[in-house]
Design a protein around this motif. Structure first.
Motif, short mmCIF file in Angstrom:
data_model
loop_
_atom_site.label_atom_id
_atom_site.label_comp_id
_atom_site.label_asym_id
_atom_site.label_seq_id
_atom_site.Cartn_x
_atom_site.Cartn_y
_atom_site.Cartn_z
N MET A 1 4.12 12.17 -0.31
CA MET A 1 2.85 11.45 -0.23
C MET A 1 2.26 11.29 -1.63
O MET A 1 1.19 11.81 -1.94
CB MET A 1 1.87 12.19 0.69
N THR A 2 2.96 10.56 -2.44
CA THR A 2 2.52 10.32 -3.80
C THR A 2 1.55 9.14 -3.83
O THR A 2 1.44 8.38 -2.87
CB THR A 2 3.71 9.99 -4.72
N ARG A 3 0.90 8.96 -4.95
CA ARG A 3 0.00 7.81 -5.12
C ARG A 3 0.80 6.51 -4.97
O ARG A 3 0.34 5.56 -4.36
CB ARG A 3 -0.67 7.89 -6.49
N GLU A 4 2.02 6.48 -5.49
CA GLU A 4 2.88 5.30 -5.39
C GLU A 4 3.21 4.99 -3.92
O GLU A 4 3.14 3.84 -3.49
CB GLU A 4 4.17 5.52 -6.18
N PHE A 5 3.55 6.02 -3.15
CA PHE A 5 3.87 5.82 -1.74
C PHE A 5 2.65 5.29 -0.97
O PHE A 5 2.75 4.35 -0.19
CB PHE A 5 4.36 7.12 -1.09
N LYS A 6 1.49 5.89 -1.21
CA LYS A 6 0.28 5.46 -0.52
C LYS A 6 -0.07 4.02 -0.88
O LYS A 6 -0.50 3.24 -0.03
CB LYS A 6 -0.88 6.41 -0.85
N SER A 7 0.14 3.65 -2.13
CA SER A 7 -0.12 2.28 -2.56
C SER A 7 0.84 1.32 -1.86
O SER A 7 0.43 0.24 -1.39
CB SER A 7 0.04 2.18 -4.08
N ARG A 8 2.11 1.69 -1.75
CA ARG A 8 3.10 0.85 -1.06
C ARG A 8 2.74 0.70 0.40
O ARG A 8 2.81 -0.39 0.97
CB ARG A 8 4.50 1.44 -1.21
N ALA A 9 2.31 1.79 1.04
CA ALA A 9 1.92 1.74 2.45
C ALA A 9 0.71 0.83 2.64
O ALA A 9 0.66 0.04 3.59
CB ALA A 9 1.62 3.14 2.96
N LEU A 10 -0.25 0.90 1.75
CA LEU A 10 -1.43 0.05 1.84
C LEU A 10 -1.05 -1.42 1.63
O LEU A 10 -1.52 -2.29 2.37
CB LEU A 10 -2.48 0.48 0.80
N ASN A 11 -0.19 -1.69 0.67
CA ASN A 11 0.26 -3.07 0.43
C ASN A 11 1.00 -3.62 1.64
O ASN A 11 0.82 -4.77 2.01
CB ASN A 11 1.15 -3.14 -0.81
N SER B 23 0.61 -2.66 4.78
CA SER B 23 -0.40 -2.87 5.83
C SER B 23 -1.16 -4.16 5.60
O SER B 23 -1.37 -4.95 6.53
CB SER B 23 -1.36 -1.67 5.84
#
Length: 130
Positions: free
Chosen positions: A110-120, A122
């Motif tokens: 759950m890195t910042r990069e992963f969370k950003s990818r998940a948000l993008n 969505s």
């Protein structure tokens, strides 16, 4: 077997009959495809825009009477996003409720990069109507 196929194989038996699944890419040959799964005959991302829409519309016809379509995806590649642009509107136009399921491996950090990818992912799915 890729992540969306693993998801479908695991939960297909448990869900109501009015629910079906759609994949953005053809099913791999590694396992037998369960019933209630619609897949493109060839990668939608490789088709020109008109053929991708035509193929997606053909797939959407396979879901009459099915009100819920689960679309497990990762949108890891631009190819998946191109396929989603054809598939989601075609299914929605048939009156289906398209629910996109964003998948990630359980080992994903759950890195910042992963969370950003998940948000993008969505945001992209919401723009497409899922």
């Amino acid at each position: 077997m890729d992540l969306p196929e693993t998801f479908i194989t695991s939960v297909c038996r448990e869900l109501e009959l009015e629910c079906c699944f759609a994949l953005l890419e053809p099913w791999s040959a590694s396992t037998q495809m369960p019933a209630r799964v619609i897949v493109p005959r060839s990668p939608l991302a490789e088709a020109d825009e008109a053929d991708a829409r035509r193929q997606a519309a053909e797939l959407a016809k396979a879901v009459p009477g099915r009100t819920i379509v689960l679309l497990p995806c990762t949108l890891d590649t631009s190819d998946q996003e191109k396929a989603a642009k054809a598939m989601i509107p075609a299914l929605s136009n048939r009156g289906a409720c398209v629910i996109a399921v964003f998948l990630a491996h359980s080992t994903a950090a759950m890195t910042r990069e992963f969370k950003s990818r998940a948000l993008n992912c969505s945001e992209a799915l919401m723009r497409l109507g899922a």
